[in-house]
Every structure is written in structure tokens, then in C-alpha cells.
Design an enzyme around this catalytic site. Structure first.
Site, short mmCIF file in Angstrom:
data_model
loop_
_atom_site.label_atom_id
_atom_site.label_comp_id
_atom_site.label_asym_id
_atom_site.label_seq_id
_atom_site.Cartn_x
_atom_site.Cartn_y
_atom_site.Cartn_z
N TYR A 19 -7.47 -5.38 9.78
CA TYR A 19 -7.25 -5.93 8.45
C TYR A 19 -7.52 -7.43 8.40
O TYR A 19 -8.11 -7.94 7.45
CB TYR A 19 -5.80 -5.65 8.02
CG TYR A 19 -5.58 -5.78 6.52
CD1 TYR A 19 -5.56 -4.67 5.69
CD2 TYR A 19 -5.37 -7.03 5.93
CE1 TYR A 19 -5.37 -4.79 4.32
CE2 TYR A 19 -5.18 -7.16 4.56
CZ TYR A 19 -5.18 -6.04 3.76
OH TYR A 19 -4.99 -6.17 2.41
N PRO B 106 -12.59 -0.08 -1.41
CA PRO B 106 -11.82 -1.33 -1.38
C PRO B 106 -10.50 -1.25 -0.64
O PRO B 106 -9.83 -2.28 -0.47
CB PRO B 106 -11.61 -1.64 -2.86
CG PRO B 106 -11.67 -0.31 -3.53
CD PRO B 106 -12.68 0.49 -2.76
N LYS C 253 -12.58 -5.19 2.66
CA LYS C 253 -13.64 -5.62 3.57
C LYS C 253 -14.93 -6.07 2.90
O LYS C 253 -15.76 -6.72 3.55
CB LYS C 253 -13.97 -4.47 4.54
CG LYS C 253 -12.90 -4.23 5.58
CD LYS C 253 -12.96 -5.27 6.68
CE LYS C 253 -11.73 -5.28 7.54
NZ LYS C 253 -10.65 -6.12 7.02
N TYR D 3 0.86 -1.18 0.00
CA TYR D 3 0.00 0.00 0.00
C TYR D 3 0.90 1.23 0.00
O TYR D 3 1.64 1.46 0.97
CB TYR D 3 -0.89 0.02 1.24
CG TYR D 3 -2.01 -1.01 1.21
CD1 TYR D 3 -3.32 -0.62 0.94
CD2 TYR D 3 -1.77 -2.35 1.46
CE1 TYR D 3 -4.35 -1.54 0.92
CE2 TYR D 3 -2.79 -3.29 1.45
CZ TYR D 3 -4.08 -2.88 1.18
OH TYR D 3 -5.10 -3.80 1.15
#
Length: 391
Positions: free
Chosen positions: A385, A293, A297, A201
Site C-alpha cells: 500500500y 482503485p 495505485k 476499507y
């Protein structure tokens, strides 16, 4: 046609619910407006939380997932050309996630349903949900050129944001909470091995980027782009160049390139409909809630919804008590709002808004550095997460 539970929609939520009910000895019928090929090729989520993995295994749908899925024990955050790995098992008591595409989950559940379960009708378009407040709700549907009616004890709407199920909740009872974002994701599939063995990320002044994967030989990558972007506006070379800029680090890491086989743009929004139950109609998945997104989840929330319903109905059949069915909406919404919060936090921390100021940039970097240097903040991210409890 008559059944105990009428399920509208054969995405992962509807298919898993049918499997859970079958295992509990409760009959169901699944109506899906699209054909089987479409359902099995519909590209969506690819990250399964620990709880979702456990549910699929317990339902007898985990064999291929365990053989072909990719267990991930962490993610990498990138910002200001630095790298920080979040170690899930070390922070959560052993939890992890699984990279296994929604298309594959659907294939596995469809095969089980057709072999062992109740009717699964592809090309069956649900037209409405009628008499949800009565003892026998009905779902008129069109199938093979003629109209029929499915009579049920309960209806579960797993038919997505645009489906008919949510429309059966009277407007005077509905409460909608939503937020739209001024950016979207340009996503690509590429025939190239992932350039990192875990998801990356990246927060960058030019915008967010995500490095993901579908298999050891296929990469899934995303770029933040303005809302309303046409995927074809971007050439393959421009996409790779921009990904390279946003993933840049101070070390010798490099981004592998390969043929791009698919491009698409995903809008970003947060949406919750309350309540998730009206009479004998229950909403699940995108019919009731949508998350951006960034937090991975969406599919997992849908799994939580149908697990909650299946447990509640099984409890009612075993004890005669409707207590858990009556609590369905409140039970689901507690978990959903935590997922909405986490997804919003991840989105606003990693994406650069069109009107962002230097102050906003510094706040994002401060939030990321807090995670990288503080175990409490890092643990909160890892716990969210890998998934909120399904109990």
C-alpha cells in the site's frame, strides 16, 4: 516545432515528466487536448505513496502538498462489525502515505511548468504519433484552429487509455492483458468532516464501502454498486443509509452526514499493455495500464513510469549508453504487475461478486482475519500500500 521530448498529455504523469526533464536540463513540449480548467478540476486519485511524495519534494513540487496534504500512517479494515488498524510505519520501517488530490498535484505542476519549464499547450490535440521507429518521431497536432507538427527525439504518451500514443504500437507487437469486474464504485463528495482520521476499507455482505477524504472538512466516500449504475438513481438519503449499514461496527462509532456535492460512478477494470516502448515512443500511466482503485495505485504507477524514463534519458545523455532506455518497458512492468496483483487482491478480498456463494464469503473473511492476526500478511499489505520501490 522541435524539442527533445514530446509529451502527450498534461495529467500528473506528463506534467511531472516535464518537471523532471527540466530539472535535468532536457527540453520538452507538453501537448494537452483539454483546457487548463478541465485539467485542474478533473477528479481522480487522492492517495500518494511514500515514493511519490519523495519524488514531488525532490522535484520542487512538494511545498503546498506538505502544507495542505494529510499524512496517513495507516488504514482501517472493517469486516463482520470488527475494526482492525494497519500501522504503516511500524510495519514498513517508517513509510506512510499522503492524502492530496490529483487535482492539487496538477495545479502545482502546471504553475511550475508555466513559470519555469518549456511550452505547455492547452487545447492542443495530438492527432497521431508518426515514424516512432525512426530517429525523429513526429506528433501532428491541432492547436488554435490550425495544424502543426512537433518533431522530437522521443515521444512519451501520457494521454490515457483513449489517447493516440498506444495506437502507434503495431497490432502485431501488442499484447493486452485485462479483466473487467461486474461492479463499480458510486463515489460522492460531501461537505462534512471525515468520520475517521484514516481511510476505512469495509467488507460487508451488501458490498464494499470506502471512507476517504479530500480535506479536514470534505469527505470522499464510495459504495460498491452493479456495473452500469447511473449515479442519479441513488438519492442522497439512500447513499447515506447504505454507507451507514456497510460501515457498521460493534462499538459506538457513527458516520457523520452532510450535503453531497458531487456523485459519479467509476467502472472497475485491470489492464496492461505490453510492451510499453516501441522505437522512440514510450507509454506511461493509463496509456499502458489501469488498476481498479481499491489499491490506490493508478497515479503512483504513472509516477513510477515517468521517473524511470527521466532517469534513463538522463543516463543516456550523461554516459551515451541507451541501456536504461532499452530496459524501460521491462523495468516498469515488474513494478506494474506487482501493483496489479495487489489491486486485484484488495478488490477480490473486499468486494462481493454478484454470484458469490457462502464459500466465497468465508474465504474473504478468512483472508481479512489472516491480515488482522498475522504480522507477515499485515506487513505484505502495508508494504504494497505504501508503495513499491522506484529504484
Amino acid at each position: 516545432m522541435r524539442t527533445t521530448v514530446g509529451i502527450i498529455g498534461a495529467g500528473p504523469a506528463g506534467l511531472l515528466l516535464a518537471r523532471l526533464l527540466h530539472n535535468a536540463g532536457i527540453d520538452s513540449v507538453v501537448l494537452e487536448s483539454r483546457d487548463r480548467a478541465y485539467v485542474e478540476q478533473r477528479q481522480r486519485a487522492g492517495i500518494l505513496e511514500q515514493g511519490t511524495v519523495d519524488v514531488l519534494r525532490a522535484a520542487g513540487a512538494g511545498e503546498r502538498m506538505d502544507r495542505e496534504g494529510l499524512r496517513h500512517d495507516g488504514i482501517e479494515l472493517r469486516f463482520a462489525r470488527t475494526r482492525h488498524r494497519v500501522d504503516f510505519p511500524a510495519l514498513t520501517g517508517g513509510r506512510s502515505v499522503m492524502v492530496y488530490a490529483q487535482t492539487e498535484v496538477c495545479k502545482d505542476l502546471i504553475a511550475l511548468q508555466l513559470e519555469e519549464g518549456g511550452p505547455l499547450l492547452f487545447g492542443a490535440e495530438a492527432l497521431a504519433v508518426e515514424d516512432a521507429e525512426g530517429d525523429r518521431p513526429r506528433v501532428p497536432f491541432r492547436y488554435e484552429g490550425r495544424e502543426d507538427v512537433l518533431e522530437c527525439d522521443y515521444v512519451v504518451g501520457c494521454d490515457g487509455f483513449w489517447g493516440v500514443a498506444r495506437k502507434a504500437v503495431p497490432a502485431g507487437l501488442s499484447r493486452v492483458f485485462e479483466r473487467t469486474y461486474p461492479f463499480a464504485w458510486l463515489g460522492v463528495l460531501a461537505d462534512v468532516p471525515p468520520s475517521h482520521d484514516e481511510l476505512v476499507y469495509a467488507r460487508h455482505d451488501r458490498g464494499f464501502a470506502l471512507l476517504s477524504m479530500r480535506s479536514p472538512s470534505v469527505s470522499r466516500l464510495y459504495l460498491q454498486v452493479p456495473a452500469g449504475t447511473d449515479a442519479e438513481e441513488w438519492s442522497d438519503e439512500e447513499i447515506w443509509d447504505e454507507l451507514g449499514r456497510r460501515f457498521e461496527t460493534a462499538d459506538d462509532w457513527t458516520l457523520g452526514r452532510g450535503p453531497i456535492t458531487q456523485k459519479s460512478v467509476t467502472p472497475m477494470r485491470s489492464f496492461v499493455h505490453e510492451p510499453m516502448r516501441h522505437g522512440r515512443l514510450f507509454l506511461a500511466g493509463d496509456a499502458a495500464h489501469i488498476v481498479p482503485p481499491t489499491g490506490a495505485k493508478g497515479l503512483n504507477l504513472a509516477v513510477g513510469d515517468v521517473v524511470t524514463f527521466a532517469r534513463a534519458l538522463t543516463h543516456e545523455r550523461r554516459t551515451g549508453s541507451a541501456e536504461l532506455l532499452d530496459a524501460y518497458s521491462a523495468t516498469c512492468l515488474r513494478r506494474i504487475w506487482q501493483a496489479e496483483r495487489f489491486s486485484y487482491d484488495m478488490t477480490t478480498m473486499l468486494h462481493r461478486a454478484p454470484d458469490a456463494t457462502g464459500f466465497d464469503d468465508r474465504l474473504q473473511l478468512a483472508r481479512l482475519r489472516r491480515i488482522a492476526s498475522g504480522r507477515a500478511a499485515e506487513t505484505d499489505l502495508a508494504e504494497a500500500y505504501t508503495g513499491f520501490s522506484l529504484d
